[in-house]
Design an enzyme around this catalytic site. Structure first.
Site, PDB file in Angstrom:
ATOM      1  CE  LYS A   1       6.951   6.698   5.620  1.00  0.00           C
ATOM      2  NZ  LYS A   1       5.649   7.355   5.427  1.00  0.00           N
TER       3      LYS A   1
ATOM      4  CE1 TYR B   1      -1.337   4.012   4.820  1.00  0.00           C
ATOM      5  CE2 TYR B   1      -0.596   4.086   7.100  1.00  0.00           C
ATOM      6  CZ  TYR B   1      -0.517   4.540   5.807  1.00  0.00           C
ATOM      7  OH  TYR B   1       0.381   5.533   5.480  1.00  0.00           O
TER       8      TYR B   1
ATOM      9  CG  HIS C   1       1.155  -1.210   7.822  1.00  0.00           C
ATOM     10  ND1 HIS C   1       0.228  -1.685   6.928  1.00  0.00           N
ATOM     11  CD2 HIS C   1       1.196   0.128   7.666  1.00  0.00           C
ATOM     12  CE1 HIS C   1      -0.295  -0.656   6.259  1.00  0.00           C
ATOM     13  NE2 HIS C   1       0.282   0.445   6.688  1.00  0.00           N
TER      14      HIS C   1
ATOM     15  CG  HIS D   1      -0.697   7.259   1.071  1.00  0.00           C
ATOM     16  ND1 HIS D   1       0.438   6.505   0.836  1.00  0.00           N
ATOM     17  CD2 HIS D   1      -0.964   7.107   2.394  1.00  0.00           C
ATOM     18  CE1 HIS D   1       0.841   5.939   1.954  1.00  0.00           C
ATOM     19  NE2 HIS D   1      -0.001   6.280   2.923  1.00  0.00           N
TER      20      HIS D   1
ATOM     21  NE  ARG E   1       4.902   3.115   3.026  1.00  0.00           N
ATOM     22  CZ  ARG E   1       5.280   1.968   3.588  1.00  0.00           C
ATOM     23  NH1 ARG E   1       5.883   1.041   2.836  1.00  0.00           N
ATOM     24  NH2 ARG E   1       5.091   1.735   4.867  1.00  0.00           N
TER      25      ARG E   1
END
Length: 328
Positions: free
Chosen positions: A222, A315, A306, A280, A197
């Protein structure tokens, strides 16, 4: 014991009962005062009375301000702080917590949807909802319910499926070279190589990179609920890109802010005549390429971070024409 006293143009209600705090409130009409008196006396007699005085004295602005000071500092990222400040400027922030109900936030939701995306509105509502959770569970505000739980959330638009079209990668990298920001090209190349990211890339520090083992430690990444760290494997190309970078005295790999990356990327896309691509989207591109190279889900999730198969699928955009070639 209860009394109603006329004071000028208002009627003051005072309710006293053993075991409860004295309740006082003013009304414009005697009928409103009498109705309030009956409600409070009934609640006290049934032992269900909850003191709402603090909620009546506290505006949403006050609650948001306290949340900004006490809760936000222990949470990761700055985006929520920006949302809090924007909410503090809203007209409904001037209302007391006791006054606010689901209808007020439903109106706020509808007004916001006319100017921003559904995702942005959902994030704002989520922040408000958590403020109410803290008010009720940790700050002891009596008589409150969470009004956000009573309203419909905006429907999310379909997941993005933008990938680099043939020829776009070369044009994009050339446009990066033509720009003033020397950090943009290695950022773009690393994003495609690692699926990191924007915040993970700009937050990297040299002390957390082991070029010999081809691994980088990402700190406080995140996550839905926690502050966690994860180790990301680096390809030979990623290591080559990192080796080519000059070292900054402050230890950061990229001395540039996330907003600076976004602005530089948008200018590069404009120069390259590329429409509808965001930084992104490079994470989508990288994730899809890992699958196209034959990596299984466990390996890809170890690289991308993930947490669920559902998010990993979101994604991943495999091109039907590429699958058709494999089918023969």
């Amino acid at each position: 014991m209860a009394s109603i006293t006329k004071r000028g143009s208002t009627y003051l209600v005072r309710v006293r009962r053993k075991g409860y705090p004295t309740v006082t409130k003013s009304f414009r009409t005697k009928a409103e005062a009498e109705k309030f008196q009956l409600v409070i006396e009934s609640e006290m007699s049934r032992a269900v009375y909850v003191d709402r005085s603090e909620a009546e004295r506290t505006t949403l602005h006050d609650a948001l301000e306290r949340y900004l000071a006490e809760v936000i500092p222990v949470k990761k990222g700055h985006q929520e702080a920006y949302r809090i400040k924007a909410l503090m400027a809203e007209p409904l922030a001037r209302m007391s917590l006791a006054e606010l109900g689901s209808k007020h936030f439903a109106s706020y939701r509808d007004a916001e949807l006319r100017r921003v995306s559904a995702k942005t509105v959902r994030l704002s509502l989520g922040t408000i909802s958590h403020v109410y959770t803290i008010l009720i569970k940790e700050w002891g505000f009596g008589g409150l319910t969470n009004p956000i739980q009573q309203i419909r959330k905006p429907k999310m638009s379909a997941a993005r499926d933008r990938r680099l079209d043939p020829g776009e990668e070369g044009r994009l990298l050339q446009a990066c070279d033509e720009g003033r920001n020397a950090w943009l090209r290695p950022l773009v190349e690393l994003a495609i190589e690692t699926a990191m990211r924007r915040g993970e890339l700009t937050g990297m520090r040299w002390q957390d990179i082991d070029l010999a083992k081809q691994v980088v430690l990402l700190r406080d990444v995140k996550h839905p609920t926690l502050k966690i760290s994860r180790r990301v494997p680096l390809s030979s190309r990623a290591v080559e890109i990192l080796r080519s970078l000059p070292r900054c005295l402050n230890g950061r790999v990229f001395p540039i802010t996330g907003d600076g990356v976004t602005q530089a990327f948008e200018r590069a896309c404009l120069r390259a005549d590329i429409v509808g691509l965001t930084f992104h989207d490079l994470r989508h591109e990288a994730t899809s390429r890992f699958f196209e190279r034959g990596f299984d889900m466990m390996k890809v999730s170890a690289i991308t971070g993930h947490q669920t198969l559902q998010m990993l699928k979101r994604y991943t955009q495999l091109r039907p024409e590429d699958i058709a070639k494999e089918l023969g």
